[in-house]
Design an enzyme around this catalytic site. Structure first.
Site, PDB file in Angstrom:
ATOM      1  N   SER A 143       5.488  -4.581   7.445  1.00 16.71           N
ATOM      2  CA  SER A 143       5.597  -5.781   6.620  1.00 16.71           C
ATOM      3  C   SER A 143       6.078  -6.938   7.463  1.00 16.71           C
ATOM      4  CB  SER A 143       6.582  -5.547   5.493  1.00 16.71           C
ATOM      5  OG  SER A 143       6.951  -6.776   4.923  1.00 16.71           O
ATOM      6  N   GLY A 173      -2.466   1.378  -1.640  1.00 16.67           N
ATOM      7  CA  GLY A 173      -2.862   2.726  -1.253  1.00 16.67           C
ATOM      8  C   GLY A 173      -4.059   3.209  -2.053  1.00 16.67           C
ATOM      9  N   GLY A 229      -1.372   0.557  -6.303  1.00 21.60           N
ATOM     10  CA  GLY A 229      -1.276  -0.586  -5.384  1.00 21.60           C
ATOM     11  C   GLY A 229      -2.314  -0.552  -4.278  1.00 21.60           C
ATOM     12  N   GLY A 266       1.105   7.530  -1.147  1.00 19.78           N
ATOM     13  CA  GLY A 266       1.118   6.460  -2.145  1.00 19.78           C
ATOM     14  C   GLY A 266      -0.291   5.984  -2.464  1.00 19.78           C
ATOM     15  N   TYR A 314      15.053  -3.146   3.797  1.00 15.53           N
ATOM     16  CA  TYR A 314      13.603  -2.989   3.761  1.00 15.53           C
ATOM     17  C   TYR A 314      13.001  -3.427   5.098  1.00 15.53           C
ATOM     18  CZ  TYR A 314       8.798  -3.746   2.144  1.00 15.53           C
ATOM     19  OH  TYR A 314       7.440  -3.705   2.000  1.00 15.53           O
TER      20      TYR A 314
HETATM   21  N1  LIG Z   1       3.204  -5.874  -1.789  1.00 13.97           N
HETATM   22  C1  LIG Z   1       3.508  -6.538  -0.702  1.00 13.97           C
HETATM   23  O1  LIG Z   1       3.583  -7.762  -0.691  1.00 13.97           O
HETATM   24  C2  LIG Z   1       3.741  -5.801   0.588  1.00 13.97           C
HETATM   25  C3  LIG Z   1       3.927  -6.549   1.741  1.00 13.97           C
HETATM   26  C4  LIG Z   1       4.138  -5.888   2.941  1.00 13.97           C
HETATM   27  C5  LIG Z   1       4.144  -4.514   2.977  1.00 13.97           C
HETATM   28  N2  LIG Z   1       3.962  -3.784   1.857  1.00 13.97           N
HETATM   29  C6  LIG Z   1       3.959  -2.327   1.982  1.00 13.97           C
HETATM   30  O2  LIG Z   1       2.738  -1.807   1.539  1.00 13.97           O
HETATM   31  C7  LIG Z   1       2.913  -0.467   1.107  1.00 13.97           C
HETATM   32  C8  LIG Z   1       2.253  -0.281  -0.264  1.00 13.97           C
HETATM   33  O3  LIG Z   1       2.940  -1.051  -1.207  1.00 13.97           O
HETATM   34  P1  LIG Z   1       2.318  -1.633  -2.538  1.00 13.97           P
HETATM   35  O4  LIG Z   1       2.625  -3.087  -2.508  1.00 13.97           O
HETATM   36  O5  LIG Z   1       0.929  -1.169  -2.717  1.00 13.97           O
HETATM   37  O6  LIG Z   1       3.341  -0.979  -3.594  1.00 13.97           O
HETATM   38  P2  LIG Z   1       3.161   0.014  -4.845  1.00 13.97           P
HETATM   39  O7  LIG Z   1       2.036  -0.447  -5.693  1.00 13.97           O
HETATM   40  O8  LIG Z   1       4.528   0.126  -5.420  1.00 13.97           O
HETATM   41  O9  LIG Z   1       2.737   1.379  -4.155  1.00 13.97           O
HETATM   42  C9  LIG Z   1       3.654   2.185  -3.465  1.00 13.97           C
HETATM   43  C10 LIG Z   1       3.190   3.617  -3.480  1.00 13.97           C
HETATM   44  O10 LIG Z   1       4.182   4.438  -2.837  1.00 13.97           O
HETATM   45  C11 LIG Z   1       4.444   5.559  -3.648  1.00 13.97           C
HETATM   46  N3  LIG Z   1       5.787   6.100  -3.493  1.00 13.97           N
HETATM   47  C12 LIG Z   1       6.960   5.539  -3.910  1.00 13.97           C
HETATM   48  N4  LIG Z   1       7.995   6.359  -3.665  1.00 13.97           N
HETATM   49  C13 LIG Z   1       7.463   7.475  -3.084  1.00 13.97           C
HETATM   50  C14 LIG Z   1       8.016   8.707  -2.623  1.00 13.97           C
HETATM   51  N5  LIG Z   1       9.327   8.973  -2.710  1.00 13.97           N
HETATM   52  N6  LIG Z   1       7.185   9.631  -2.102  1.00 13.97           N
HETATM   53  C15 LIG Z   1       5.860   9.395  -2.027  1.00 13.97           C
HETATM   54  N7  LIG Z   1       5.277   8.270  -2.454  1.00 13.97           N
HETATM   55  C16 LIG Z   1       6.067   7.308  -2.983  1.00 13.97           C
HETATM   56  C17 LIG Z   1       4.251   5.038  -5.053  1.00 13.97           C
HETATM   57  O11 LIG Z   1       4.067   6.120  -5.922  1.00 13.97           O
HETATM   58  P3  LIG Z   1       4.553   5.940  -7.442  1.00 13.97           P
HETATM   59  O12 LIG Z   1       3.807   4.762  -7.972  1.00 13.97           O
HETATM   60  O13 LIG Z   1       4.182   7.249  -8.032  1.00 13.97           O
HETATM   61  O14 LIG Z   1       6.020   5.686  -7.378  1.00 13.97           O
HETATM   62  C18 LIG Z   1       3.021   4.155  -4.902  1.00 13.97           C
HETATM   63  O15 LIG Z   1       1.837   4.905  -4.972  1.00 13.97           O
HETATM   64  C19 LIG Z   1       4.418  -0.220   1.098  1.00 13.97           C
HETATM   65  O16 LIG Z   1       4.769   0.495   2.264  1.00 13.97           O
HETATM   66  C20 LIG Z   1       4.996  -1.616   1.154  1.00 13.97           C
HETATM   67  O17 LIG Z   1       6.256  -1.613   1.746  1.00 13.97           O
HETATM   68  C21 LIG Z   1       3.759  -4.405   0.647  1.00 13.97           C
END
Ligand SMILES: NC(=O)c1ccc[n+]([C@@H]2O[C@H](COP(=O)([O-])OP(=O)(O)OC[C@H]3O[C@@H](n4cnc5c(N)ncnc54)[C@H](OP(=O)(O)O)[C@@H]3O)[C@@H](O)[C@H]2O)c1
Ligand SMILES: *[C@@H]1O[C@H](CO)[C@@H](O)[C@H](O)[C@H]1NC(C)=O
Ligand SMILES: *[C@@H]1O[C@H](CO)[C@@H](O)[C@H](O)[C@H]1NC(C)=O
Length: 338
Positions: A181, A52, A50, A46, A207
């Site tokens: 998380s 990543g 975001g 990812g 989740y």
């Molecule tokens: N945002 C928050 O408040 C928060 C809080 C705690 C933990 N997290 C965790 O942090 C991590 C990053 O999240 P983010 O907030 O940066 O979200 P994000 O912007 O939605 O990024 C998620 C990434 O995962 C990729 N992804 C989704 N489905 C996938 C699949 N089937 N195979 C491979 N890659 C896939 C997405 O690719 P596409 O864009 O191409 O779909 C995207 O690059 C996640 O694990 C999330 O659970 C987030």
């Protein structure tokens, strides 16, 4: 009258979320490591969007060879370009990876094992949190959210371990970082009968469970990796304004919530700091099986340290990702390259 009470509570909740968000944002710690990653290789799942994307960009700016992976060609190509343009580092590769498919994970891992001669950092960052996939099953017959967030990373991590074990040294251990998380606290106890249940009625819980399992996985794997120069830790990034919860609430509510998230939660760059810290900081490289928050060691929910639960979850996960226990043992041993 009832309407007014409901409205009142909605406002109180929004105010609470905003205050909490601003507090976290204001107290966000930043990774201070000056580590140069020239000659090192990192994978960020990812890594094209975001947090990543920010993690991958940071590694590339330190000179690493960075492999970013996501399931969409357009987004992947665009993500790679963004990183190269920002850092001037051309050694950035996009590879297709759909964590929702074990075939895709195996194919990705095979390509990596064939093409790379080292792997220093593996950041298991990809994740989804979308309500409408709550009951969806993957081609492998598992719950979609569980497979993307947990099982896919479980298999990927095991398949790449031999290369990481080969690369790690006592002074510079390979590092695996899982993005967990705060919502893991919301997950109940580990319920192995329901690990793959389709009947989760609540996406938050689903989740939260997937994130608790990641921490338990780290706990178990860190025991298996003692003395093998690979450490594994989890990160709680806090509340971050990315697009991840976009589709959680559809339509106008979704837009309002995303607007609030983007304005008062951490920026993706801020959210990425703890993962970067755990990947690079020299002190953080000395611990394994732990959870970090705001660039510091933190304590996960006590369930996450349950040896029996983590051992059972391990065995059950090995079965569900269709490895056999011997193969899993083999991958976690250093026998592969000897
Ligand atoms: N945002 C928050 O408040 C928060 C809080 C705690 C933990 N997290 C965790 O942090 C991590 C990053 O999240 P983010 O907030 O940066 O979200 P994000 O912007 O939605 O990024 C998620 C990434 O995962 C990729 N992804 C989704 N489905 C996938 C699949 N089937 N195979 C491979 N890659 C896939 C997405 O690719 P596409 O864009 O191409 O779909 C995207 O690059 C996640 O694990 C999330 O659970 C987030
Ligand atoms: C890292 O070190 C190499 C030499 O080993 C140097 O060429 C490079 O500029 C350094 N990169 C950064 C980002 O400091
Ligand atoms: C990271 O996730 C993998 C795969 O889900 C798991 O095996 C491992 O135990 C996790 N590590 C930590 C520290 O949570």
């Amino acid at each position: 009258m009832k309407m007014i009470v409901v409205l009142y509570w909605i406002l109180v909740i929004i105010a609470g979320v905003v205050i909490f968000g601003f507090y976290q944002k204001a107290t966000n710690a930043v990774c201070k490591s000056k580590k140069n990653l020239t000659g090192r290789t990192a994978i960020v799942t990812g890594g094209t969007n975001g947090m990543g994307l920010r993690i991958a960009t940071d590694f590339a700016s330190r000179g690493a060879r960075v492999i970013v992976a996501c399931p969409f060609i357009d987004e992947g190509t665009q993500g790679r370009k963004t990183i190269v343009d920002k850092t001037g580092n051309n050694d950035v590769v996009f590879k297709m990876l759909d964590l929702a498919s074990f075939d895709s994970v195996r194919c990705f891992a095979k390509e990596i094992l064939d093409s790379e001669d080292r792997l220093d950092l593996l950041i298991n960052n990809a994740g989804i949190a979308v309500a409408r996939v709550r009951r969806s099953l993957t081609m492998d017959g598992l719950n979609l959210l569980m497979q993307v967030n947990y099982f896919g990373h479980f298999l990927l991590t095991l398949l790449l371990l031999p290369l990481m074990i080969k690369t790690g040294t006592p002074l510079e251990p390979g590092r695996i970082v899982n993005i967990s998380s705060v919502l893991h606290f919301m997950a109940g106890t580990v319920n192995l009968d329901h690990i793959n249940s389709r009947l989760y009625c609540n996406t938050f819980k689903l989740y939260g469970n997937s994130k608790l399992y990641l921490i338990l996985f780290a706990h178990e794997l860190s025991k298996k990796l003692k003395g093998k120069n690979v450490v594994i830790n989890s990160v709680d990034p806090g509340a971050v304004g990315t697009n991840i919860f976009n589709q959680y609430w559809g339509g106008a509510t979704g837009s309002i919530i995303t607007y609030i998230f983007k304005n008062c939660f951490k920026t993706p760059w801020q959210g990425a700091q703890t993962a970067i810290h755990v990947a690079l900081d020299s002190e953080a490289g000395k611990v394994s099986g732990e959870l970090f928050k705001n660039c510091k060691l933190a304590r996960a929910k006590s369930d996450a340290y349950d040896d029996m639960a983590s051992a059972m979850l391990w065995a059950e996960s090995v079965r569900l990702v269709k490895l056999d226990l011997d193969e899993a043992e083999f991958l976690t041993s250093s026998a592969y390259y000897h």
